[in-house]
Design a protein around this motif. Structure first.
Motif, PDB file in Angstrom:
ATOM      1  N   ASP A 208       0.968  -1.305   0.157  1.00 51.88           N
ATOM      2  CA  ASP A 208       0.059  -0.071  -0.084  1.00 51.88           C
ATOM      3  C   ASP A 208       0.957   1.339   0.131  1.00 51.88           C
ATOM      4  OD1 ASP A 208      -2.358  -1.347  -0.010  1.00 51.88           O
ATOM      5  OD2 ASP A 208      -2.746  -1.231   2.034  1.00 51.88           O
ATOM      6  N   LEU A 209       2.106   1.219   0.817  1.00 53.15           N
ATOM      7  CA  LEU A 209       2.760   2.413   0.715  1.00 53.15           C
ATOM      8  C   LEU A 209       3.549   2.581  -0.459  1.00 53.15           C
ATOM      9  CD1 LEU A 209       4.277   4.653   2.211  1.00 53.15           C
ATOM     10  CD2 LEU A 209       5.928   2.942   3.278  1.00 53.15           C
ATOM     11  N   VAL A 210       3.724   1.377  -0.992  1.00 54.40           N
ATOM     12  CA  VAL A 210       4.631   1.585  -2.574  1.00 54.40           C
ATOM     13  C   VAL A 210       3.414   2.225  -3.692  1.00 54.40           C
ATOM     14  CG1 VAL A 210       5.278   0.393  -4.520  1.00 54.40           C
ATOM     15  CG2 VAL A 210       6.091  -0.482  -2.239  1.00 54.40           C
ATOM     16  N   ALA A 211       2.143   1.652  -3.476  1.00 51.61           N
ATOM     17  CA  ALA A 211       1.146   2.290  -4.230  1.00 51.61           C
ATOM     18  C   ALA A 211       1.045   3.683  -4.116  1.00 51.61           C
ATOM     19  CB  ALA A 211      -0.206   1.500  -4.185  1.00 51.61           C
ATOM     20  N   GLY A 212       0.961   4.047  -2.779  1.00 49.85           N
ATOM     21  CA  GLY A 212       0.877   5.550  -2.508  1.00 49.85           C
ATOM     22  C   GLY A 212       1.890   6.479  -2.762  1.00 49.85           C
ATOM     23  N   ILE A 213       3.161   6.013  -2.825  1.00 51.99           N
ATOM     24  CA  ILE A 213       4.042   6.799  -3.361  1.00 51.99           C
ATOM     25  C   ILE A 213       4.030   7.030  -4.741  1.00 51.99           C
ATOM     26  CG2 ILE A 213       6.822   6.729  -3.528  1.00 51.99           C
ATOM     27  CD1 ILE A 213       6.984   5.455  -0.858  1.00 51.99           C
ATOM     28  N   ASP A 214       3.811   5.868  -5.362  1.00 55.96           N
ATOM     29  CA  ASP A 214       3.781   5.918  -7.013  1.00 55.96           C
ATOM     30  C   ASP A 214       2.628   6.602  -7.340  1.00 55.96           C
ATOM     31  OD1 ASP A 214       5.813   4.271  -7.600  1.00 55.96           O
ATOM     32  OD2 ASP A 214       4.646   2.348  -7.770  1.00 55.96           O
ATOM     33  N   SER A 215       1.668   6.934  -6.714  1.00 54.20           N
ATOM     34  CA  SER A 215       0.255   7.806  -7.084  1.00 54.20           C
ATOM     35  C   SER A 215       0.559   8.864  -6.542  1.00 54.20           C
ATOM     36  CB  SER A 215      -0.936   6.940  -6.858  1.00 54.20           C
ATOM     37  OG  SER A 215      -0.792   6.974  -5.380  1.00 54.20           O
ATOM     38  N   SER A 216       1.444   9.207  -5.463  1.00 56.00           N
ATOM     39  CA  SER A 216       1.571  10.792  -4.945  1.00 56.00           C
ATOM     40  C   SER A 216       0.378  10.962  -4.084  1.00 56.00           C
ATOM     41  CB  SER A 216       1.816  11.859  -5.991  1.00 56.00           C
ATOM     42  OG  SER A 216       3.082  11.819  -6.467  1.00 56.00           O
ATOM     43  N   ASP A 217      -0.219   9.758  -3.362  1.00 55.18           N
ATOM     44  CA  ASP A 217      -1.360  10.013  -2.475  1.00 55.18           C
ATOM     45  C   ASP A 217      -0.764  10.304  -1.041  1.00 55.18           C
ATOM     46  OD1 ASP A 217      -3.269   9.439  -0.485  1.00 55.18           O
ATOM     47  OD2 ASP A 217      -3.856   7.676  -1.811  1.00 55.18           O
ATOM     48  N   GLY A 218      -1.142  11.688  -0.795  1.00 55.37           N
ATOM     49  CA  GLY A 218      -0.646  12.184   0.533  1.00 55.37           C
ATOM     50  C   GLY A 218      -1.201  11.615   1.701  1.00 55.37           C
ATOM     51  N   VAL A 219      -2.411  11.074   1.694  1.00 50.68           N
ATOM     52  CA  VAL A 219      -2.925  10.357   2.883  1.00 50.68           C
ATOM     53  C   VAL A 219      -2.390   8.689   3.028  1.00 50.68           C
ATOM     54  CG1 VAL A 219      -4.893   9.353   3.903  1.00 50.68           C
ATOM     55  CG2 VAL A 219      -5.179  11.379   2.737  1.00 50.68           C
ATOM     56  N   ALA A 220      -1.950   8.241   1.987  1.00 52.13           N
ATOM     57  CA  ALA A 220      -1.521   7.085   1.963  1.00 52.13           C
ATOM     58  C   ALA A 220       0.217   6.985   2.448  1.00 52.13           C
ATOM     59  CB  ALA A 220      -1.578   6.329   0.737  1.00 52.13           C
ATOM     60  N   MET A 221       0.785   8.043   1.794  1.00 54.24           N
ATOM     61  CA  MET A 221       2.003   7.968   2.460  1.00 54.24           C
ATOM     62  C   MET A 221       2.273   8.527   3.727  1.00 54.24           C
ATOM     63  SD  MET A 221       4.141   9.920  -0.975  1.00 54.24           S
ATOM     64  CE  MET A 221       2.798  10.996  -0.925  1.00 54.24           C
ATOM     65  N   GLN A 222       1.506   9.585   4.368  1.00 51.91           N
ATOM     66  CA  GLN A 222       1.384   9.688   5.712  1.00 51.91           C
ATOM     67  C   GLN A 222       1.211   8.729   6.613  1.00 51.91           C
ATOM     68  OE1 GLN A 222       2.921  12.614   7.133  1.00 51.91           O
ATOM     69  NE2 GLN A 222       2.754  11.344   8.791  1.00 51.91           N
ATOM     70  N   ARG A 223      -0.065   7.702   6.333  1.00 51.57           N
ATOM     71  CA  ARG A 223      -0.296   6.792   7.046  1.00 51.57           C
ATOM     72  C   ARG A 223       1.066   5.672   6.997  1.00 51.57           C
ATOM     73  NH1 ARG A 223      -4.782   3.511   4.008  1.00 51.57           N
ATOM     74  NH2 ARG A 223      -2.822   2.861   2.912  1.00 51.57           N
ATOM     75  N   GLY A 224       1.535   5.737   5.729  1.00 53.13           N
ATOM     76  CA  GLY A 224       2.689   4.597   5.520  1.00 53.13           C
ATOM     77  C   GLY A 224       3.742   5.032   6.678  1.00 53.13           C
ATOM     78  N   VAL A 225       4.048   6.410   6.813  1.00 50.60           N
ATOM     79  CA  VAL A 225       5.135   6.838   7.699  1.00 50.60           C
ATOM     80  C   VAL A 225       4.755   6.272   9.259  1.00 50.60           C
ATOM     81  CG1 VAL A 225       6.140   8.645   8.801  1.00 50.60           C
ATOM     82  CG2 VAL A 225       5.674   8.532   6.253  1.00 50.60           C
ATOM     83  N   ASP A 226       3.765   6.668   9.691  1.00 51.37           N
ATOM     84  CA  ASP A 226       3.201   5.802  10.852  1.00 51.37           C
ATOM     85  C   ASP A 226       3.102   4.375  11.027  1.00 51.37           C
ATOM     86  OD1 ASP A 226       2.552   8.426  11.670  1.00 51.37           O
ATOM     87  OD2 ASP A 226       0.528   8.488  10.988  1.00 51.37           O
ATOM     88  N   GLU A 227       2.813   3.493  10.008  1.00 49.50           N
ATOM     89  CA  GLU A 227       2.756   2.317   9.933  1.00 49.50           C
ATOM     90  C   GLU A 227       4.280   1.498   9.842  1.00 49.50           C
ATOM     91  OE1 GLU A 227      -1.523   1.260   8.395  1.00 49.50           O
ATOM     92  OE2 GLU A 227       0.236   1.147   6.744  1.00 49.50           O
ATOM     93  N   MET A 228       5.157   2.496   9.365  1.00 50.80           N
ATOM     94  CA  MET A 228       6.515   1.823   9.150  1.00 50.80           C
ATOM     95  C   MET A 228       7.229   1.915  10.651  1.00 50.80           C
ATOM     96  SD  MET A 228       7.552   0.898   6.424  1.00 50.80           S
ATOM     97  CE  MET A 228       5.998   0.220   6.031  1.00 50.80           C
ATOM     98  N   THR A 229       6.753   2.789  11.587  1.00 48.93           N
ATOM     99  CA  THR A 229       7.129   2.767  12.715  1.00 48.93           C
ATOM    100  C   THR A 229       6.665   1.789  13.541  1.00 48.93           C
ATOM    101  OG1 THR A 229       7.101   5.334  12.598  1.00 48.93           O
ATOM    102  CG2 THR A 229       7.113   4.469  14.966  1.00 48.93           C
ATOM    103  N   SER A 230       5.358   1.238  13.421  1.00 44.67           N
ATOM    104  CA  SER A 230       4.788   0.100  13.990  1.00 44.67           C
ATOM    105  C   SER A 230       5.378  -1.048  13.481  1.00 44.67           C
ATOM    106  CB  SER A 230       3.213   0.189  13.941  1.00 44.67           C
ATOM    107  OG  SER A 230       2.582   1.304  14.353  1.00 44.67           O
ATOM    108  N   LEU A 231       5.711  -1.397  12.185  1.00 45.37           N
ATOM    109  CA  LEU A 231       6.395  -2.638  11.927  1.00 45.37           C
ATOM    110  C   LEU A 231       7.777  -2.564  12.631  1.00 45.37           C
ATOM    111  CD1 LEU A 231       5.284  -2.671   7.972  1.00 45.37           C
ATOM    112  CD2 LEU A 231       4.285  -3.792   9.771  1.00 45.37           C
TER     113      LEU A 231
END
Length: 309
Positions: A208-231
């Motif tokens: 999902d983070l890869v897809a968010g970065i590819d599509s420049s989806d700001g919500v998906a990217m910010q969520r990905g930052v938080d989720e990377m911390t959890s992972l």
């Protein structure tokens, strides 16, 4: 009582035979370096020796298990260390991609790097031990721990939650594995309805983070930052758990080595021959045999007719 020449011969021969047997036993003990050769020599002592050997054999079995366990833990430690480093890089990419000043083309380049990180993480999640078993698949160690249910979907955990242990002492066991979900954790995301949550697998988060970065989806990217911390937090806990197990292995290995050393010392005391005493005893027996042979030689030349001359 009548004393005949035959009686003298018999007694002399019996005495020599007795000394010869004792000498042969002493020579056999010296040849093998053991206090007893057969249980009938000293039944109580033989029982103690057998008990010590049994206990030592079991301790050596624990020691062998520790070697195997240490090797596996080292594999897991190395794998999760590499995975943690990759997750740190993934978080850096996510933070960089979420920067509003980047162009979509720049984000596409970051998306390719993120995809490469994700693929490398999948390779580590499906790492094998020295026996060719998948490290993180639970008891289903002959199949990859993570795989896509159908082509195009994100890989999900295919193993089970079985935690295997190995005995490393009479009353102690240590876990030998971590399941894939212990290290490559799943997350909960807010669901479509208020207050609901939905589970998302490790690699679904990555995809999902890869897809968010590819599509420049700001919500998906910010969520990905938080989720990377959890992972990363989940993997750090699993990595720390391995470190704890490795410390236990080192401590228990030291305990087993000391136990085996003590057992060997005790076994040597009751089993090994005291060569100085044994040689002294054998020399005495040889002198006794020579004396008996000398006496028999003289007696054999006598008969009662000698006394009648």
């Amino acid at each position: 009582m009548k004393i005949s020449t035959q009686l003298l011969f018999d007694r002399a021969a019996e005495q020599m035979s007795l000394v010869q047997n004792k000498l042969a036993d002493s020579q056999a003990h010296l040849a093998q370096g053991k206090q007893i050769i057969k249980p009938s020599d000293a039944p109580d002592q033989a029982a103690v020796i057998q008990r010590l050997k049994t206990v030592m054999s079991r301790q050596e079995s624990f020691q062998s298990s520790m070697v195997t366990l240490r090797s596996r833990l080292e594999n897991e430690d190395t794998t999760l260390k590499s995975a943690s480093d990759l997750l740190v890089r993934a978080k850096e990419i996510a933070v960089h991609a979420a920067n509003d000043t980047l162009s979509p083309i720049n984000r596409k380049a970051l998306g390719k790097e993120m995809q490469a990180v994700r693929d490398q993480l999948l390779s580590l999640a499906n790492a094998k031990d020295n026996n060719g078993n998948f490290l993180f698949a639970g008891s289903r160690s002959r199949k990859p721990a993570f795989d896509a249910p159908t082509p195009g979907e994100s890989p999900v955990y295919q193993g089970d939650q079985t935690k295997m242990t190995v005995m490393v002492g009479e009353q102690r066991s240590i876990p030998t594995n971590r399941t894939g979900t212990d290290a490559f954790v799943s997350l909960n995301r807010p669901g479509p309805t208020a207050g609901s949550v939905q589970g998302v697998s490790f690699f679904k988060v990555m995809d999902d983070l890869v897809a968010g970065i590819d599509s420049s989806d700001g919500v998906a990217m910010q969520r990905g930052v938080d989720e990377m911390t959890s992972l990363l937090n989940g993997m750090s806990l699993a990595h720390a758990d391995i470190g704890t197990d490795m410390n236990v292995v080192e401590q228990q290995t030291s305990v087993i080595e000391d136990t085996i050393l003590n057992l060997k010392t005790n076994l040597s005391t009751v089993e090994d021959l005291d060569y100085a005493s044994a040689i002294t005893k054998m020399n005495q027996q040889m002198l006794s045999l020579e004396a008996a042979q000398s006496s028999f030689s003289k007696i054999s030349q006598l008969s009662l007719f000698n006394y009648l001359k």
